[in-house]
Every structure is written in C-alpha cells, then in structure tokens.
Design a protein around this motif. Sequence first.
Motif, PDB file in Angstrom:
ATOM      1  N   UNK A   1      -1.420 -10.993   9.565  1.00 31.71           N
ATOM      2  CA  UNK A   1      -1.862 -11.853   8.591  1.00 31.71           C
ATOM      3  C   UNK A   1      -0.216 -13.154   7.740  1.00 31.71           C
TER       4      UNK A   1
ATOM      5  N   UNK B   1       1.106  -9.430   6.218  1.00 36.11           N
ATOM      6  CA  UNK B   1       0.482  -8.157   6.052  1.00 36.11           C
ATOM      7  C   UNK B   1      -0.022  -7.765   7.986  1.00 36.11           C
ATOM      8  N   UNK B   2      -0.013  -6.791   8.000  1.00 37.35           N
ATOM      9  CA  UNK B   2      -0.455  -5.976   9.443  1.00 37.35           C
ATOM     10  C   UNK B   2      -1.526  -4.399   8.626  1.00 37.35           C
ATOM     11  N   UNK B   3      -1.991  -4.336  10.176  1.00 36.02           N
ATOM     12  CA  UNK B   3      -2.652  -3.680   9.439  1.00 36.02           C
ATOM     13  C   UNK B   3      -1.663  -1.700  10.200  1.00 36.02           C
TER      14      UNK B   3
ATOM     15  N   UNK C   1      -9.389  -3.598   4.166  1.00 31.31           N
ATOM     16  CA  UNK C   1     -10.133  -1.771   3.673  1.00 31.31           C
ATOM     17  C   UNK C   1     -11.341  -1.812   3.681  1.00 31.31           C
TER      18      UNK C   1
ATOM     19  N   UNK D   1      -5.258  -6.773  13.068  1.00 29.44           N
ATOM     20  CA  UNK D   1      -5.051  -8.286  11.476  1.00 29.44           C
ATOM     21  C   UNK D   1      -3.367  -8.150  11.345  1.00 29.44           C
TER      22      UNK D   1
ATOM     23  N   UNK E   1      -6.134   3.263   2.208  1.00 32.18           N
ATOM     24  CA  UNK E   1      -5.363   2.689   3.834  1.00 32.18           C
ATOM     25  C   UNK E   1      -5.955   1.398   3.903  1.00 32.18           C
ATOM     26  N   UNK E   2      -5.185   0.602   3.380  1.00 30.61           N
ATOM     27  CA  UNK E   2      -5.077  -0.664   3.654  1.00 30.61           C
ATOM     28  C   UNK E   2      -4.028  -1.262   4.631  1.00 30.61           C
ATOM     29  N   UNK E   3      -3.849  -2.719   4.507  1.00 25.89           N
ATOM     30  CA  UNK E   3      -3.206  -2.821   5.096  1.00 25.89           C
ATOM     31  C   UNK E   3      -1.512  -3.333   5.015  1.00 25.89           C
ATOM     32  N   UNK E   4      -0.686  -3.147   5.309  1.00 25.80           N
ATOM     33  CA  UNK E   4       0.520  -3.417   4.708  1.00 25.80           C
ATOM     34  C   UNK E   4       1.570  -4.312   4.774  1.00 25.80           C
ATOM     35  N   UNK E   5       2.413  -4.571   3.702  1.00 28.58           N
ATOM     36  CA  UNK E   5       3.043  -6.050   3.562  1.00 28.58           C
ATOM     37  C   UNK E   5       4.333  -5.496   3.676  1.00 28.58           C
TER      38      UNK E   5
ATOM     39  N   UNK F   1       2.435  -0.739   0.019  1.00 24.42           N
ATOM     40  CA  UNK F   1       0.775  -0.474   0.941  1.00 24.42           C
ATOM     41  C   UNK F   1      -0.698  -1.150  -0.258  1.00 24.42           C
ATOM     42  N   UNK F   2      -1.562  -1.379   0.934  1.00 24.10           N
ATOM     43  CA  UNK F   2      -3.031  -1.282   0.023  1.00 24.10           C
ATOM     44  C   UNK F   2      -3.513  -0.449  -0.142  1.00 24.10           C
ATOM     45  N   UNK F   3      -4.646  -0.591  -0.418  1.00 25.35           N
ATOM     46  CA  UNK F   3      -5.739   0.919  -1.593  1.00 25.35           C
ATOM     47  C   UNK F   3      -6.373   1.292  -0.336  1.00 25.35           C
TER      48      UNK F   3
END
Lengths: 617, 69
Positions: free
Chosen positions: A437, B48-50, A333, A435, B35-39, B31-33
Amino acid sequence: MTHCLESVGVVLVPGQATVAVVGMPNTGKSTLFTQLTAAHAHIGNWPGLTVDLMQAELTLEGRSVQLVDLPGIYDLRGHSEDEAVVRRFLESTPVELVVIILNASQIDRQLRLALQVRQLGLPALVLLNMADEARRFGVGIDLDELARRLELPVLLISAKYRQGLGQARHAIAKALAASPSGAGCTVLDLEPRLAAADCDLAAAMGPILQAAVTFPAQWRDALTRRLDRWLLHPLLGLPIFLLVMALMFQAIYALGVPMQQALGALIDHFSRFVLAPALASWPPFLSAFITDGLVLGIGTVSAFLPVIFLFFLAMGVVEDSGYLSRAAFLMDAFMERLGLDGRSFVLSLMGFGCNVPAILGTRVMRSSGLRLLSMLIIPFSLCSARLNVFLFMASVFFSPRQGALVIFGLYLLSFGASILTALLFKGRFASEEPLVLELPPYRLPTLPQIWRRAWAEVRHFWFWARRFIIFGVVGIWLLNNLPFGVAPASAQSLSGQLGELLQPLLAPIGINPRLTVALVFGFIAKEIVLGGLAVIYGQTASSGALGHALASEVSWVQAVSFMLFTLLYTPCLSTVAVIRTESKRLGFTLFSVLWSLVLAWLVSFCFYQLAALVGWR
Amino acid sequence: MVTALTVEAGLRHRLEALGIKPGQQVKVLRRGWWSGPIHLRVGMTELMLRQIDAARIEVHSADPSRVPR
Ligand SMILES: Nc1nc2c(ncn2[C@@H]2O[C@H](COP(=O)(O)OP(=O)(O)OP(=O)(O)O)[C@@H](O)[C@H]2O)c(=O)[nH]1
Ligand SMILES: [Mg+2]
C-alpha cells in the motif's frame, strides 16, 4: 460519496465526445473531474477511493463532452476488481481521448502507465498533476522534452489549487478538434498487446526520465518525515491514533448535540404554535397525520443535520490528510491476526460515514476470501444514520455526560462485533493476499473541498431521510389505523398485531410491540427508525413531545437494549443490495443478514437479562 | 538495492508499478509494532509491505548495518 448501487454503465450520447480520465490511484483524477465539471466525485488522500465509473457532461469550446472518472489503476494488466472495471471500460466503450493523469512528483514510476496507454494506440494527452508538490519536493520536469519523447501533449497542472486548468481545457478541446466526432476507438486484445511490449516498456522509461526529469539529491518532504516519526511510532503511534479518533468524536458530540437540541426545539415550536393553529380547521385525522406524523418525523430527523455535517467535515479532514493510510499501517498487524488487513480497517472506518461506499471499496482487494470477510464486518460500523437514533435516545434517557459514555460504548461495541465476527469466520474466508500500500505524503485539506464534501453528504442524507420518512410515516400510520375503526396503535391495529406476533421473540430482549414496529421498518433504512418512533409515539402522546412519551413507556434498560439491537442488525436494504451485487452470492448475503440478526439478538438478550438479574429495571 | 523479485505475477506487476524492480534502490524507514508491515521508500514513493511479502524481494544491502530482511 457516490452511493450508486449498481455499476454505472456509461451512457453514450451520439454526437458527444467521450473523454476518459485514466491514472494511477491517488493522483487527483477525481479532483480534476470535480473541478472541470459540476459533478461531485468523492475525493480523498487514499489510493483506491474511486472504484466505479462516474460521468458528467461539460462543454469545451463549443463542443459537448462526456468526461468519465475512472478508478485508479496501477497497471492496465492488474487483476483487482477496480482495475477490471477500467479494462472493461476501455474494451467496450469507444473513447475519443484518454486524459492520462500522473502525479508529477512520482513521475519516476508513473510514466509507465502513460507508455502503456500509448502502446494501445489510444489518442491521449498527459496531465502532470500536483505541480505544487513536485516543486516542493524538488522534482524538475522539462515539459517540451517530455512531450517530444512521448509524442503526446504534456501539461503541468495542480487540480486541487486550480492551476493550469484553463490550459488543460484548451488542450483537451484542441486534441478533440483533431479527431472527427464519432471516431472513438475501443481497444481490442488489450492483454496480449500489453504483454508483448512489456520489456520494451522498462527499457523505454529510463532514457525518457534521464532526458526530461531532474530528481532531488535528497528526499525533501520534511513535514511528512517529521509527522510520521510520531504518528507511526512503534509504541506511541496507535495510542495517538485512538486519541485522535476519540477527540474527534468528542468534539462532534460537544458541538453537535447542543445544535441538535436547539434546532429540535425550534422545529417543535414551529409545529406547535404555527402549524397546529394553521391546520386547526382541517379534519382532525389529517392534521394529526401532518403534525404528529410527517412534521414530527421529518423535524426530529432534520434536527440532526448539523451533527451529520460536522461529522463529515471531520471525516473529510481525516480522509484528505493522508492519515487513513497510516491507520492501515498501524492496524495491519492486528488485522492480520483476524484474517484481514489494514485496508479492511480503513474501510470499516469509512463505514462510519455510510456502509455502502465502504463495501464498494473492497474492490481494491483481489482475494475473494478477504473481500467477503471484509464485507461481513463492515455492516457493523456505526454509520451516520444509526448515529442519529443513538444521539436521540441518549438525550432522552441519559444526562449529557452519561449520554456521551453510552455513545462511546456503542462505538466500542461496533468494533467488538467486527472483531468477534472476523475471529469466528476467518477460517471460512481464508486469504493469502499480499498487502502493498502506498503511504502518500500528508496533504493539507482545503476548506472548500471538505466543505463541499460535507455539504453533499448532508444533502444526500436529507434526500434519503425525507423519502424514507415519508414512506415510513405513511406505512406506519396505515398500520396503526387499519383495519378501520380500531383505536390508533392499539393492540387490535395491524401494527399492534405485528408487534404482538413478534413478542415471543422480542419480549426477552425488552422490545415492546411499539418498538418492534420501529425495528421492522428500520430494516429498510435506519433513517426511518427515529421518524417511525415519532409517528408511533407522537400519535398517542397528546403534547407531541416524543421524548417524554417514549420515556414514560420505556425504561432506560429497554432503551439500551433497543440501541444494541439497532446497532448490530442489518443496517439497511441498500447495504444488503450492495453486498449481494459485490459478492455475487445470494447464500453469502443471506448469511450476512442472518448472522447480524442473531448477533444483535444475543447481545441484547444478554444485556437485558443481566440487567434484570442485577435488578436495574 | 533490489536484485530479484521471487513473487507471483500479480504481485510483481503491482510492485513494479510502485517502483520496486531489479536495480532499484529501496530504503527501509521503519517496522510496525507486533511484527507489522515495513515502511519503505522507493524513488519518490513511500509504501508499506508485509514482512512475509518483503521476504520474497531479494536485496543486496548497501549498508551492512541495516540489513532489510
Ligand atoms: N498537493 C496537491 N494535492 C492534490 C492535487 N490534486 C489532488 N490532490 C489531492 O490528492 C488526493 C487524491 O485525490 P483524488 O482526486 O481522490 O485522487 P484519485 O486519482 O481520484 O484517486 P483514486 O480514486 O484513489 O484513484 C486528495 O487528497 C486530493 O486533495 C494537487 O494538484 N496538489
Ligand atoms: Mg478518484
């Protein structure tokens, strides 16, 4: 790490069979390669670690074989640079056998690649690796059924734990025996052939899996689930990561620095009480060249070998555990807002070991903007060659406690410079690369593996450091003593003239003529800086105690300014060369070098002038 | 359950190689902090994916209380 500068073309030897290892990223290809041959390929729990070809010879049941380790590929039709490497290889090099490595526990999706290879009609063999994980996660595979349906030999192995390697050798030898030597095939029309059969592929996979594989009703990797709950926690994940990193560096520092000092003292004693008397009868300039030049230079640097060993042990644990991918998740992020992504962050971390493989690692990226921006920031990572300069300077100018803070500050600055660079230039290197991964399960690093890795790194460092130092020592020594008849290292010598010439530029940042010479040579490689300083100051100091000589002429403010400059300007010629070959752009390479010089000068200038204002010097 | 992938070919190949294809079950783990990627978990693989890329994967939710965007 395989610090090869150019893409190694594969050398074919007539009469030798070529066997290529193909598989998806992170399936253990390099592990198998290392176990089967005496070569050392870089291994880590990070998809996309190998980005170049590596080959080694081995003898299988009397037949000599070239084994080629390839980068991992998701799809034979993929379009990132590392996938292109594999495609070019298959299209241009005749191979007698393709060894397809699949992660047994992920056979549900990886089988696709085996089918693609089979479609190409290449002679192939399937190795299902990570048998241990498949068992742990409850994936059951009926090998005979799978082999029958694939019409290929299938074996279950565990490369890391050396299980099934004997059978694998035998199977490879048997498959090779079936093909006459020199009957290797290349693939023609790779793309269209795969495209044509794409739909069949999906249709073929289902029935095979149904017949040969049983999956667990429930996901069983409790360890990974439990660790991820904390390590990827939305609030705590990042602080935990930073804490782990800080503790790691603290431990290296706490263990490594006393070792370095003890070893340094030992080498110093040896030089003074054993070597100097032994050379007493030699001509003075020659004995001085040896004791104050070569031995002092090499000795000072080799005292750092234990630190470097520890450093790479720690790196090995982090790389092999699977934490790197989690770091990518946590930082994505933030990196996204800098125009980068989580992978750039991980590559920067790898750059703390050595910048060269980190820059090669950008091959996993497809968008050229993203790749270039990543290449622009990686050289700011404080690599192990720079670390030894800083550890030395910190121990000369500061108390151990302050020294640790100075080193920590330099690491922070290293990140700061990357962030600033990305912010300034993200507009020019825009990308919209998606992205996706893998997050591999956590794996326990094994001692032999990380030990071998750290050992290889130390050997590599020692090899280059020795070369560079001999070169640097001879070079600097000549500059100090030419033209004939001048007092060594005086203002009239070549080095003095060079230093004076650059004074208008470097005096405002507190770099005196002698330090200037070290910086100029440091452009070639940072391994020279310390050895170079040893020659420059060792030659003039009667006792040979480099630290004292340095501290008597340079203030701590100057020393910090020197460290700042060393951290930020061009890391080494190898890095420049690899940026040039990877970016394929001369303009970009020059820009990268120039920007790092400008930034280094500005930061040192601000620091030195501010320190002057505050009255510190 | 994935119903369709509305992405460019390169990404589609990558997603399919990782197991994301129509008819496949996916599970959002976290979900990442910021609005980071999701797992995600797909079959036996975690990835992981944006979020912007995930938005192009059409899904039909099995459990209405956890609608992955
Ligand atoms: N549990 C288990 N782990 C393994 C096994 N073989 C390899 N690994 C681990 O899997 C990870 C990936 O291994 P590599 O050999 O680097 O994989 P690779 O296929 O070369 O990966 P790329 O270079 O990224 O394509 C490392 O952490 C290895 O230690 C195995 O048999 N069992
Ligand atoms: Mg590899």
